[in-house]
Design a protein around this motif. Structure first.
Motif, PDB file in Angstrom:
ATOM      1  N   VAL A 184       0.853  -1.180   0.000  1.00 47.59           N
ATOM      2  CA  VAL A 184       0.000   0.000   0.000  1.00 47.59           C
ATOM      3  C   VAL A 184       0.893   1.235   0.000  1.00 47.59           C
ATOM      4  O   VAL A 184       1.777   1.352   0.858  1.00 47.59           O
ATOM      5  N   THR A 185       0.691   2.139  -0.932  1.00 51.36           N
ATOM      6  CA  THR A 185       1.476   3.368  -0.973  1.00 51.36           C
ATOM      7  C   THR A 185       0.565   4.573  -0.775  1.00 51.36           C
ATOM      8  O   THR A 185      -0.541   4.610  -1.274  1.00 51.36           O
ATOM      9  N   GLY A 186       1.051   5.553  -0.021  1.00 53.88           N
ATOM     10  CA  GLY A 186       0.261   6.741   0.304  1.00 53.88           C
ATOM     11  C   GLY A 186      -0.189   6.716   1.756  1.00 53.88           C
ATOM     12  O   GLY A 186       0.347   5.963   2.569  1.00 53.88           O
ATOM     13  N   ILE A 187      -1.163   7.525   2.099  1.00 60.48           N
ATOM     14  CA  ILE A 187      -1.952   8.342   1.193  1.00 60.48           C
ATOM     15  C   ILE A 187      -1.157   9.583   0.814  1.00 60.48           C
ATOM     16  O   ILE A 187      -0.654  10.305   1.685  1.00 60.48           O
ATOM     17  N   ASN A 188      -1.071   9.832  -0.496  1.00 58.35           N
ATOM     18  CA  ASN A 188      -0.318  10.987  -0.966  1.00 58.35           C
ATOM     19  C   ASN A 188      -1.132  12.261  -0.816  1.00 58.35           C
ATOM     20  O   ASN A 188      -2.306  12.297  -1.177  1.00 58.35           O
ATOM     21  N   PRO A 189      -0.525  13.317  -0.284  1.00 56.38           N
ATOM     22  CA  PRO A 189      -1.220  14.611  -0.211  1.00 56.38           C
ATOM     23  C   PRO A 189      -1.195  15.307  -1.564  1.00 56.38           C
ATOM     24  O   PRO A 189      -0.276  16.040  -1.895  1.00 56.38           O
ATOM     25  N   GLY A 190      -2.180  15.045  -2.371  1.00 51.30           N
ATOM     26  CA  GLY A 190      -2.262  15.563  -3.724  1.00 51.30           C
ATOM     27  C   GLY A 190      -2.631  14.457  -4.683  1.00 51.30           C
ATOM     28  O   GLY A 190      -2.144  13.322  -4.563  1.00 51.30           O
ATOM     29  N   GLN A 191      -3.511  14.754  -5.633  1.00 45.94           N
ATOM     30  CA  GLN A 191      -4.004  13.750  -6.560  1.00 45.94           C
ATOM     31  C   GLN A 191      -2.924  13.315  -7.540  1.00 45.94           C
ATOM     32  O   GLN A 191      -2.066  14.100  -7.953  1.00 45.94           O
ATOM     33  N   ASN A 192      -2.966  12.038  -7.897  1.00 45.79           N
ATOM     34  CA  ASN A 192      -2.076  11.479  -8.915  1.00 45.79           C
ATOM     35  C   ASN A 192      -2.947  10.929 -10.034  1.00 45.79           C
ATOM     36  O   ASN A 192      -3.275   9.729 -10.064  1.00 45.79           O
ATOM     37  N   ILE A 193      -3.335  11.820 -10.929  1.00 43.41           N
ATOM     38  CA  ILE A 193      -4.256  11.489 -12.008  1.00 43.41           C
ATOM     39  C   ILE A 193      -3.725  12.053 -13.315  1.00 43.41           C
ATOM     40  O   ILE A 193      -2.825  12.885 -13.334  1.00 43.41           O
ATOM     41  N   GLY A 194      -4.308  11.593 -14.422  1.00 45.48           N
ATOM     42  CA  GLY A 194      -3.909  12.104 -15.724  1.00 45.48           C
ATOM     43  C   GLY A 194      -2.431  11.882 -15.982  1.00 45.48           C
ATOM     44  O   GLY A 194      -1.831  10.887 -15.570  1.00 45.48           O
ATOM     45  N   ALA A 195      -1.821  12.858 -16.664  1.00 47.37           N
ATOM     46  CA  ALA A 195      -0.409  12.739 -17.038  1.00 47.37           C
ATOM     47  C   ALA A 195       0.505  12.668 -15.825  1.00 47.37           C
ATOM     48  O   ALA A 195       1.598  12.089 -15.888  1.00 47.37           O
TER      49      ALA A 195
END
Length: 372
Positions: free
Chosen positions: A189-200
């Motif tokens: 399990v990685t994260g939770i990242n503060p900031g979305q990781n979507i698209g490019a």
């Protein structure tokens, strides 16, 4: 062995040559009509499955294919999630079995969100060990130390928490080789990242890169990220407690629906999960978009003649060309779940590509009913 036929322009490899199993859907021998929604290609007709655990490999463009027959979907659902239906809570609030979970991130082992999620997963009954970078490694993607003879410093700074002087990929690689050398984890399990990781941005995310590293080594993985909110600069992640609860719910669902003595996800795959700033309660299965929502600029800095300061912001008015994209789902307030396999080959480039049709359908059915 039964034959499997597709209408042109698709060609089919002999299923007996495939090296991976379709898992719980094997043995289903009814005709399964398939259609490519929104595609120019002819209707696909799959006449029958083999009763052995074979995997199909088809060629052509990777379209989002959906089962057209309701009876087929019902049969697949019954085959892929028997334990979930039998459990007291199909949404996974009570884990059916304890998992050994390796956690990592790209923000560093001292990050508050990875430690909070570790506590939440432990409270749910799982064994959880953090092996993460010693410092912030955001944007490092799948970068890994490949210099022979180089020194990698790593230490257990607290019970169950390791610090690695390297990238997220280095951390996962070190953990699997050393911390988990005797027994591999059930899940990374990685994260939770503060900031979305979507698209490019997905391509450059260290959070996603760490999960891809695990998948490359055959370990199921899930990357979690939370959208940045611009509503209040003092509280950019007001949804983090909900995101923690959802992450725990999803992990428990995977544990509840995995076939007995089988991996939690199909081989060499990972899930990229993004939680919106203003959740509506809806969960969408998405494609990785192509839109670049980050605006990058390099501004001349007076500190030296060759110095430029990197500025990051959110781009506005970005068009998303991909249908059912993660960027679109997050914009609507839905949780986005994308299935990744680390294959960057352009679809249709060469013979031999495998389209994970059954893998994708099976996982989507197992995650159906999740609420944000």
């Amino acid at each position: 062995m039964h034959s499997v036929r597709f209408t042109p322009p698709y060609t089919l490899f002999d299923p007996s040559s495939a090296h991976r199993s379709v898992g719980p859907v094997s043995g289903f021998a009814q005709p399964v009509p398939l259609c490519a929604r929104g595609s120019r290609h002819p209707f696909l007709s799959l006449q029958t499955f083999s009763r052995t655990e074979d995997e199909m490999a088809i060629f052509g463009k990777k379209h989002v294919l959906t089962l057209a027959a309701g009876t087929t979907a019902a049969a697949l659902l019954a085959a892929s999630a028997p334990s979930a239906m039998a459990s007291g809570d199909a949404r996974g609030s009570q884990p059916p079995r304890k998992l050994n979970i390796l956690m990592s991130n790209d923000d560093g082992q001292q990050g508050p969100f990875i430690r909070a999620l570790q506590r939440a997963l432990k409270a749910a009954g799982h064994d959880v060990v953090i092996v993460a970078p010693a410092t912030d490694q955001s944007g490092k993607g799948t970068g890994i130390n490949a210099t022979p003879g180089s020194i990698v410093k790593a230490s257990e700074v607290e019970p169950g928490i390791w610090s690695v002087e390297g990238t997220p990929a280095d951390s996962v690689s070190f953990a699997l080789a050393n911390v988990y050398q005797d027994r591999k984890p059930d899940l990374v399990v990685t994260g939770i990242n503060p900031g979305q990781n979507i698209g490019a941005t997905t391509n450059h995310s260290g959070t996603v890169g760490a999960s891809i590293t695990a998948a490359e080594k055959g370990i199921p993985a899930v990357a979690f990220s939370a959208e940045y909110s611009t509503a209040d600069p003092r509280n950019p992640f007001p949804q983090m407690a909900q995101a923690m609860a959802f992450a725990t719910q999803l992990v428990n669902r995977l544990a509840a629906t995995a076939p007995k003595n089988k991996p939690l996800l199909p081989a060499h795959t990972t899930l990229n999960v993004n939680y919106p700033a203003k959740p509506t309660g809806k969960v969408e299965m998405t494609n990785v978009g192509e839109a670049e929502f980050l605006a990058v600029s390099y501004v001349k800095d007076p500190s030296c003649d060759t110095c430029y300061k990197l500025n990051l912001g959110l781009a506005s008015g970005v068009h998303e060309p991909v249908r059912n994209a993660d960027t679109t789902a997050i914009g609507k307030g839905s949780v986005s779940i994308s299935m990744l396999d680390g294959d960057w080959t352009v679809p249709g480039w060469q013979w031999g590509q495998q389209v994970r049709l059954l893998d994708g359908i099976g996982v989507q059915l197992r995650l159906s009913g999740l609420k944000a």
